[in-house]
Design a protein around this motif. Structure first.
Motif, short mmCIF file in Angstrom:
data_model
loop_
_atom_site.label_atom_id
_atom_site.label_comp_id
_atom_site.label_asym_id
_atom_site.label_seq_id
_atom_site.Cartn_x
_atom_site.Cartn_y
_atom_site.Cartn_z
N SER A 189 0.81 -1.46 -0.23
CA SER A 189 0.05 -0.20 -0.30
C SER A 189 0.88 1.25 -0.08
O SER A 189 2.38 1.24 0.33
CB SER A 189 -0.92 0.22 1.26
OG SER A 189 -1.94 -1.10 1.35
N TYR A 190 -0.18 2.48 -0.24
CA TYR A 190 0.76 3.93 -0.56
C TYR A 190 0.40 4.94 0.26
O TYR A 190 -0.73 4.90 -0.05
CB TYR A 190 1.15 3.95 -1.84
CG TYR A 190 1.63 3.07 -3.14
CD1 TYR A 190 3.14 2.98 -3.27
CD2 TYR A 190 1.14 2.11 -3.21
CE1 TYR A 190 4.09 2.66 -4.43
CE2 TYR A 190 1.82 1.62 -4.33
CZ TYR A 190 3.66 1.65 -4.22
OH TYR A 190 4.44 1.27 -5.80
N TYR A 191 1.30 5.49 1.32
CA TYR A 191 0.42 6.31 2.01
C TYR A 191 0.99 7.64 1.89
O TYR A 191 2.18 7.70 2.08
CB TYR A 191 0.90 5.74 3.51
CG TYR A 191 0.42 4.55 3.93
CD1 TYR A 191 -1.02 4.51 4.78
CD2 TYR A 191 0.66 3.21 4.05
CE1 TYR A 191 -1.31 2.66 4.50
CE2 TYR A 191 0.96 2.11 4.29
CZ TYR A 191 -0.59 2.06 4.80
OH TYR A 191 -1.22 0.69 4.80
N ILE A 192 0.35 8.73 1.41
CA ILE A 192 0.62 10.49 1.17
C ILE A 192 0.69 10.25 2.40
O ILE A 192 -0.03 10.77 3.16
CB ILE A 192 -0.60 10.49 -0.09
CG1 ILE A 192 -0.64 9.60 -1.49
CG2 ILE A 192 -0.39 11.81 -0.07
CD1 ILE A 192 0.31 9.10 -1.75
N ASN A 193 2.11 11.62 2.15
CA ASN A 193 2.28 12.14 3.41
C ASN A 193 2.31 11.55 4.99
O ASN A 193 2.03 12.64 6.03
CB ASN A 193 1.21 13.47 3.14
CG ASN A 193 1.81 14.99 3.28
OD1 ASN A 193 3.01 14.91 2.24
ND2 ASN A 193 0.84 16.02 3.51
N HIS A 194 2.44 10.59 4.84
CA HIS A 194 2.88 9.46 5.85
C HIS A 194 4.31 9.69 6.31
O HIS A 194 5.34 9.10 5.70
CB HIS A 194 2.26 8.02 5.95
CG HIS A 194 0.66 8.35 6.00
ND1 HIS A 194 -0.05 8.55 5.37
CD2 HIS A 194 0.18 7.68 6.70
CE1 HIS A 194 -1.11 8.55 5.61
NE2 HIS A 194 -1.44 7.87 6.87
N VAL A 195 4.98 9.76 7.13
CA VAL A 195 6.14 9.24 7.70
C VAL A 195 6.44 8.37 8.99
O VAL A 195 5.56 9.13 9.99
CB VAL A 195 6.71 10.46 8.03
CG1 VAL A 195 7.41 11.61 7.13
CG2 VAL A 195 6.12 11.59 9.19
N PHE A 196 6.99 7.35 8.43
CA PHE A 196 7.24 6.09 9.37
C PHE A 196 8.12 6.03 9.96
O PHE A 196 9.47 5.56 9.01
CB PHE A 196 6.27 5.54 8.91
CG PHE A 196 6.30 3.60 9.60
CD1 PHE A 196 5.99 3.77 11.00
CD2 PHE A 196 6.24 2.24 8.77
CE1 PHE A 196 6.16 2.78 11.51
CE2 PHE A 196 6.01 1.50 9.51
CZ PHE A 196 5.88 1.09 10.73
N ASN A 197 8.80 6.54 11.78
CA ASN A 197 9.74 5.89 12.28
C ASN A 197 10.98 7.27 11.52
O ASN A 197 11.93 6.48 11.26
CB ASN A 197 10.22 4.34 12.05
CG ASN A 197 9.45 3.13 12.92
OD1 ASN A 197 8.73 3.82 13.87
ND2 ASN A 197 8.99 2.05 12.61
N VAL A 198 10.53 7.94 11.29
CA VAL A 198 11.40 9.08 10.30
C VAL A 198 12.10 9.75 11.91
O VAL A 198 11.47 9.99 12.55
CB VAL A 198 10.51 9.58 9.60
CG1 VAL A 198 11.50 10.63 8.79
CG2 VAL A 198 10.32 9.26 8.16
N ASN A 199 13.14 10.29 11.43
CA ASN A 199 13.80 11.22 11.90
C ASN A 199 14.63 12.11 12.04
O ASN A 199 15.80 12.11 10.94
CB ASN A 199 15.25 10.51 13.62
CG ASN A 199 15.56 11.30 14.45
OD1 ASN A 199 15.25 12.08 14.93
ND2 ASN A 199 16.95 10.80 14.71
#
Length: 424
Positions: free
Chosen positions: A387-397
């Motif tokens: 899947s593609y999640y627009i404007n999501h950030v996941f475990n980002v620093n």
């Protein structure tokens, strides 16, 4: 006899006095000469110091001046002091030369000049207002000043994984609008860089990569240039300074090579595993940075997408895991409407990759690694389990801590300039 002896004694005394007078005169002459030479050396030394200071001052003052490219600006301070400034392009940076003269002493200084961090000095993130909220998922940390769209930021989920931190943004939040534009002259230069040097053959020193393993070209000398219609593979090459290498197909840089401040131009550029060096890479199709690579500051990875590509081959920049990129990474705006594809990672920074510096993306940024500096992007894209999640950030620093307190990156229309690197 007594009278004669008396005359001899007087003559000897007179002769002795003459000797003393001569010796004193010589000593006085030597002293006067020493004082004169010492004063002259002091004056020359002071003139040399003044020339050095004037050259440095001229460079710093150039940061606030609107110099014309390739046109020398002469400043006559008085009859004995002058400073000449010359601005040229060197990749995304300006190459500024300062020539100072004080009496008969001269000094020249040269530096790469880039743009200061735009908007605010502790910028962490600027995301264009596309009427979408920024969704934070997992162990995401954003520290520093942030510019968000109308709907701000909110916690969210990806495959049942929620946001785990107590605060959304650790810093000031302001309203964003459109992405900043590059300085017009710099953008025009970058957009035409593929053909730029083909039209400047008179100012280039051509060399042959196949027969040249070591080359150090001063930035006060003409550009050393090599171009090929075929792929160029750089194995065991040591190139530094004012060197440009261009291929009409692809450039591969092996870890056995040592490049410093060199410019690479090709449709496709690939940097091999464990390479270490400083370079500016300009591509139109793709940039690939393999695992274990360390790019020293001030490096640049810039993709200027070409217009004629198929939907399945959208130009892309990929940074593999376990890399350290002390650089500016940029993806410029193109004219092909397929670039607006929402399920394409135009820039992909993979997990365990570290970027110390700047990321600028006119389209989608898939960020899995860490950024110490700032991100300016149209939007984020996070693919996860099909899947593609627009404007999501996941475990980002993302933290506003650049590689250098004097970090200089892309030159935007509105940001101030800064010296990125002294070159002599």
């Amino acid at each position: 006899m007594r009278r004669l002896s008396r005359y001899k004694l007087r003559a000897n005394a007179l002769q002795f006095v003459v000797y003393i007078v001569v010796i004193v005169a010589i000593l006085l002459s030597m002293l006067l000469l020493y004082i004169h030479l010492n004063n002259k050396l002091i004056a020359q030394s002071n003139a040399q110091i003044e020339a050095i200071e004037l050259a440095n001052q001229g460079l710093y003052e150039s940061l606030s001046k609107n110099l014309i490219y390739d046109d020398t600006l002469t400043q006559e301070l008085d009859n004995q002091k002058s400073c000449k400034l010359l601005k040229q392009h060197w990749g995304v940076f300006n190459l500024v030369k300062s020539f100072a003269k004080v009496r008969d002493k001269t000094f020249q200084k040269i530096a790469l000049v880039g743009g200061k961090t735009p908007f605010t000095k502790d910028l962490a993130l600027y995301i264009q207002d596309n009427n979408q909220a920024l969704v934070l998922v997992g162990d995401t940390n954003i520290k520093g000043s942030v510019y968000l769209g109308t709907y701000g930021a909110k916690p969210g989920q990806i495959s049942g994984i929620g946001y785990t931190n107590n605060q959304l943004i650790y810093g000031n939040i302001s309203r964003s609008r459109m992405l900043p534009n590059l300085a017009i002259e710099n953008q025009s230069y970058i957009k035409s860089i593929e053909s730029k040097f083909l039209n400047d053959s008179e100012t280039l020193n051509y060399f042959d990569v196949d027969t040249t393993n070591h080359l150090s070209q001063s930035f006060f000398q003409p550009t050393a240039f090599y171009i090929s219609n075929q792929q160029i593979s750089l194995f065991a090459k040591n190139y530094a300074g004012k060197v440009i290498i261009q291929s009409k197909q692809k450039i591969y840089v092996d870890a056995s090579s040592n490049l410093k401040n060199v410019i690479l131009i090709a449709p496709s550029i690939s940097i091999g595993e464990n390479f270490k060096g400083a370079l500016q890479a300009f591509a139109t199709d793709q940039i690939e940075v393999a695992s274990g690579v360390t790019l020293d500051y001030p490096s640049v990875l810039l993709l200027n997408p070409k217009d004629n590509f198929r939907n399945s081959n959208i130009p892309k920049t990929t940074i593999e895991p376990n890399t350290e990129i002390n650089a500016a990474i940029a993806y410029l705006k193109g004219s092909n409407p397929q670039l607006e594809n929402n399920v394409t990672s135009h820039i992909h920074i993979k997990e365990n990759a570290i970027v110390n510096g700047q990321i600028f993306s006119s389209y989608n940024l898939n960020l899995e690694g860490q950024v110490y500096g700032h991100v300016i992007t149209n939007q984020f894209l996070t693919p996860y389990r099909g899947s593609y999640y627009i404007n999501h950030v996941f475990n980002v620093n993302i933290a506003s801590k650049p590689v250098s307190p004097h970090f200089s990156g892309l030159l935007f229309q509105s940001n101030l300039k800064n010296i990125a690197l002294w070159l002599n």
